[in-house]
Design a protein around this motif. Structure first.
Motif, mmCIF file in Angstrom:
data_model
loop_
_atom_site.group_PDB
_atom_site.id
_atom_site.type_symbol
_atom_site.label_atom_id
_atom_site.label_comp_id
_atom_site.label_asym_id
_atom_site.label_seq_id
_atom_site.Cartn_x
_atom_site.Cartn_y
_atom_site.Cartn_z
ATOM 1 N N ARG A 1 -42.814 138.699 -30.815
ATOM 2 C CA ARG A 1 -42.057 137.448 -30.774
ATOM 3 C C ARG A 1 -42.021 136.787 -32.150
ATOM 4 N N ALA A 2 -43.135 136.873 -32.885
ATOM 5 C CA ALA A 2 -43.176 136.314 -34.239
ATOM 6 C C ALA A 2 -42.169 137.020 -35.148
ATOM 7 N N ARG A 3 -42.135 138.327 -35.092
ATOM 8 C CA ARG A 3 -41.212 139.097 -35.933
ATOM 9 C C ARG A 3 -39.754 138.789 -35.590
ATOM 10 N N ARG A 4 -39.446 138.742 -34.287
ATOM 11 C CA ARG A 4 -38.071 138.443 -33.879
ATOM 12 C C ARG A 4 -37.633 137.062 -34.365
ATOM 13 N N ALA A 5 -38.557 136.102 -34.345
ATOM 14 C CA ALA A 5 -38.217 134.750 -34.786
ATOM 15 C C ALA A 5 -37.831 134.730 -36.267
ATOM 16 N N VAL A 6 -38.568 135.474 -37.088
ATOM 17 C CA VAL A 6 -38.251 135.519 -38.515
ATOM 18 C C VAL A 6 -36.917 136.220 -38.750
ATOM 19 N N LEU A 7 -36.737 137.366 -38.133
ATOM 20 C CA LEU A 7 -35.502 138.125 -38.345
ATOM 21 C C LEU A 7 -34.273 137.353 -37.887
ATOM 22 N N ALA A 8 -34.413 136.567 -36.827
ATOM 23 C CA ALA A 8 -33.274 135.811 -36.292
ATOM 24 C C ALA A 8 -32.880 134.638 -37.181
ATOM 25 N N ASN A 9 -33.755 134.267 -38.117
ATOM 26 C CA ASN A 9 -33.484 133.089 -38.946
ATOM 27 C C ASN A 9 -33.231 133.439 -40.405
ATOM 28 N N ARG A 10 -32.804 134.649 -40.650
ATOM 29 C CA ARG A 10 -32.455 135.029 -42.018
ATOM 30 C C ARG A 10 -31.045 134.548 -42.370
ATOM 31 N N GLY A 11 -30.730 134.580 -43.646
ATOM 32 C CA GLY A 11 -29.402 134.179 -44.106
ATOM 33 C C GLY A 11 -29.401 132.935 -44.978
ATOM 34 N N ALA A 12 -30.562 132.275 -45.102
ATOM 35 C CA ALA A 12 -30.619 131.045 -45.887
ATOM 36 C C ALA A 12 -30.342 131.299 -47.369
ATOM 37 N N ALA A 13 -30.811 132.423 -47.898
ATOM 38 C CA ALA A 13 -30.628 132.702 -49.329
ATOM 39 C C ALA A 13 -29.143 132.710 -49.704
ATOM 40 N N ARG A 14 -28.335 133.243 -48.819
ATOM 41 C CA ARG A 14 -26.887 133.285 -49.086
ATOM 42 C C ARG A 14 -26.290 131.875 -49.087
ATOM 43 N N ARG A 15 -26.782 131.024 -48.196
ATOM 44 C CA ARG A 15 -26.285 129.649 -48.161
ATOM 45 C C ARG A 15 -26.698 128.882 -49.416
ATOM 46 N N HIS A 16 -27.923 129.114 -49.887
ATOM 47 C CA HIS A 16 -28.342 128.493 -51.153
ATOM 48 C C HIS A 16 -27.503 129.024 -52.315
ATOM 49 N N ALA A 17 -27.203 130.315 -52.298
ATOM 50 C CA ALA A 17 -26.390 130.913 -53.363
ATOM 51 C C ALA A 17 -24.988 130.314 -53.374
ATOM 52 N N ARG A 18 -24.451 130.027 -52.205
ATOM 53 C CA ARG A 18 -23.125 129.418 -52.134
ATOM 54 C C ARG A 18 -23.113 128.061 -52.840
ATOM 55 N N VAL A 19 -24.198 127.307 -52.720
ATOM 56 C CA VAL A 19 -24.285 126.010 -53.394
ATOM 57 C C VAL A 19 -24.180 126.194 -54.910
ATOM 58 N N VAL A 20 -24.847 127.227 -55.437
ATOM 59 C CA VAL A 20 -24.786 127.511 -56.879
ATOM 60 C C VAL A 20 -23.352 127.827 -57.292
ATOM 61 N N ALA A 21 -22.677 128.668 -56.517
ATOM 62 C CA ALA A 21 -21.290 129.024 -56.832
ATOM 63 C C ALA A 21 -20.396 127.788 -56.813
ATOM 64 N N GLU A 22 -20.630 126.898 -55.875
ATOM 65 C CA GLU A 22 -19.772 125.709 -55.754
ATOM 66 C C GLU A 22 -19.946 124.753 -56.923
ATOM 67 N N ILE A 23 -21.162 124.550 -57.391
ATOM 68 C CA ILE A 23 -21.326 123.622 -58.522
ATOM 69 C C ILE A 23 -20.779 124.226 -59.811
ATOM 70 N N LEU A 24 -20.615 125.555 -59.823
ATOM 71 C CA LEU A 24 -20.002 126.230 -60.973
ATOM 72 C C LEU A 24 -18.505 126.450 -60.791
ATOM 73 N N ASN A 25 -17.977 126.017 -59.641
ATOM 74 C CA ASN A 25 -16.559 126.236 -59.305
ATOM 75 C C ASN A 25 -16.179 127.703 -59.343
ATOM 76 N N LEU A 26 -17.075 128.553 -58.816
ATOM 77 C CA LEU A 26 -16.822 129.978 -58.746
ATOM 78 C C LEU A 26 -16.544 130.381 -57.291
ATOM 79 N N PRO A 27 -15.697 131.366 -57.078
ATOM 80 C CA PRO A 27 -15.417 131.801 -55.690
ATOM 81 C C PRO A 27 -16.637 132.483 -55.081
ATOM 82 N N PHE A 28 -16.846 132.245 -53.803
ATOM 83 C CA PHE A 28 -17.947 132.872 -53.101
ATOM 84 C C PHE A 28 -17.403 133.468 -51.806
ATOM 85 N N PRO A 29 -17.560 134.772 -51.597
ATOM 86 C CA PRO A 29 -16.949 135.411 -50.444
ATOM 87 C C PRO A 29 -17.535 134.917 -49.128
ATOM 88 N N GLU A 30 -16.712 134.883 -48.107
ATOM 89 C CA GLU A 30 -17.155 134.470 -46.769
ATOM 90 C C GLU A 30 -18.071 135.538 -46.162
#
Length: 438
Positions: free
Chosen positions: A409-438
């Motif tokens: 159950r612990a492992r499933r909880a971690v795996l189900a909550n991945r994807g944050a790094a990409r959302r943080h990366a999108r913030v970097v692209a936006e402040i640089l006015n660079l395109p970021f793929p969906e």
């Protein structure tokens, strides 16, 4: 510059001449420390020169130590996956963080020690590396870095930001200093809603704050290093039938508490192997002294590799760096330290991803979101004190099927909550006015 920042600079400028000679005396005896001090003073004696600046945006990304370096690595991978033309200069504060960063990034980017938060060291660093963006991981709020970067027209963001209920009390004391500084930050990409509320309370502009989750979920290694694991199992003389209790990142008086826990567990489960890892290596001797005073047989981890030596003691003190994440994989039950005493806790995500039941004390303010996630999933559990820890760990060790179900159950909880790094990366692209793929 307001009166509070003026006072801050005046104070550290007065202190620097008194402190730096002592540092120089200490660093003089160690080449690695000597290079670190030079870089912290803004000097860069490498073959890099300012006229070698690449064509695309240059990102200065700062991470304090190993945990923040791993989170930053996940964000960098997400930026690279988006095919953005970016270059990096990566800084750390601690020596362990520096070593890890060099190991991971040394061949592809500049890795340096962070400059001290003085006007002249910061300016010297920026003039050498000429970054376009300053990215600070988690809770790195340095007034001079941010002020000077802002004046130079750099974009500034706080990524994977967290402000714990424990740390905000300290920040509130210096709010008049940091509130104007936070106004200069372009984006705050925070882990949880609580972190977002706290950074706004400290002075961040609310419209610049977002909630994007924990990049450390993405930084964890999902698959085991099979070769390293087999080697360690042989060294520790452990197989699937051996019950193993791992206590990671133990601090302060937790040493005595955990030895009490071991005494109770050993009387219930005689074949138990107890692996205890101090948060700081210099405290390994304290654990050894505590075990010796109780007549408990123990060995250092480094002794296991000596010729003709093998594990014969029930207690192993982990006095190596970087091995705990492997040791978690053959644990039956894991306890995360720094949590039975008010020190904010330690990272619970690594043992959770290994599929282990994770127990932790009541003082987990620095990792509250991860602990709440594990508890909600049934993969982790808050434990109020040492007696309760011995009872719960003993139940799980005596019922391995229950422990395995909890670990899944612990492992499933971690795996189900991945994807944050990409959302943080999108913030970097936006402040640089660079395109970021969906």
């Amino acid at each position: 510059m307001n009166i509070f920042q003026f006072a801050y600079n005046f104070a550290i400028s007065c202190l620097a001449p008194m402190i730096l000679p002592a540092f120089r005396y200490h660093e003089r005896r160690d080449p690695e420390h000597r290079a670190a001090l030079a870089q912290r003073l803004g000097h860069d004696k490498s073959d890099f020169a300012a006229n070698q600046r690449p064509d695309g945006p240059v990102i200065w990304i700062h991470a304090v130590s190993v945990g923040e370096v791993k989170a930053a690595e996940a964000v960098i991978h997400a930026l690279n996956d988006a095919s953005l033309d970016l270059s990096y200069v990566f800084t750390t504060t601690t020596m362990t963080g520096q070593r890890h960063a060099r190991k991971r990034f040394g061949n592809v980017m500049r890795v340096r020690y962070a400059p001290l938060d003085l006007w002249w060291t910061t300016k010297r660093f920026l003039e050498t590396h000429r970054p376009d963006v300053l990215l600070c991981m988690e809770t790195e709020i340095w007034p001079n870095w941010i002020t000077i970067a802002h004046r130079r027209g750099m974009k500034i963001a706080l990524l994977n930001g967290r402000i714990s209920s424990r740390s905000i009390r300290s920040y509130n004391r210096i709010r008049p200093l940091i509130a104007p500084v936070l106004k200069k930050v372009d984006a705050f990409s925070m882990i949880t809603a609580s972190d977002a509320r706290r950074i706004v309370r400290l002075g961040a502009l609310e419209h610049r704050v977002r909630i994007n989750g924990n990049a450390k979920m993405d930084s964890l290694e999902a698959e085991a290093d099979t070769g390293a694991l087999k080697k360690l199992e042989a060294l520790y003389a452990i197989d699937d039938s051996v019950p193993v209790f791992v206590a990671g990142s133990i601090r302060g008086v937790e040493v005595e508490i955990l030895m009490d826990v071991y005494d109770r567990l050993a009387s219930r489960i005689p074949e138990l192997v107890f692996i205890v890892a101090p948060r700081h290596l210099q405290n390994a001797s304290r654990i050894a002294a505590c075990a010796r005073s109780r007549g408990v047989r123990w060995q250092y981890r480094t002794d296991l590799e000596k010729e003709g030596c093998k594990r014969v003691a029930p207690v192993v003190i982990l006095n190596t760096i970087g091995e705990l994440r492997h040791v978690y994989r053959f644990a039956s039950v894991v306890f995360c330290g720094g949590s039975l005493i008010p020190l904010g806790g330690q990272n619970v995500l690594e043992p959770a991803l290994c599929g282990k039941p994770v127990l932790f004390g009541p003082f987990m303010e620095d990792f509250q979101d991860a602990c709440d996630l594990l508890e909600a999933s049934g993969g982790g559990q808050y434990i109020p004190n040492g007696c309760a820890l011995a009872e719960r760990a003993g139940d799980l060790l005596a019922h391995p099927d229950d422990a395995r179900r909890m670990g899944k159950r612990a492992r499933r909880a971690v795996l189900a909550n991945r994807g944050a790094a990409r959302r943080h990366a999108r913030v970097v692209a936006e402040i640089l006015n660079l395109p970021f793929p969906e």
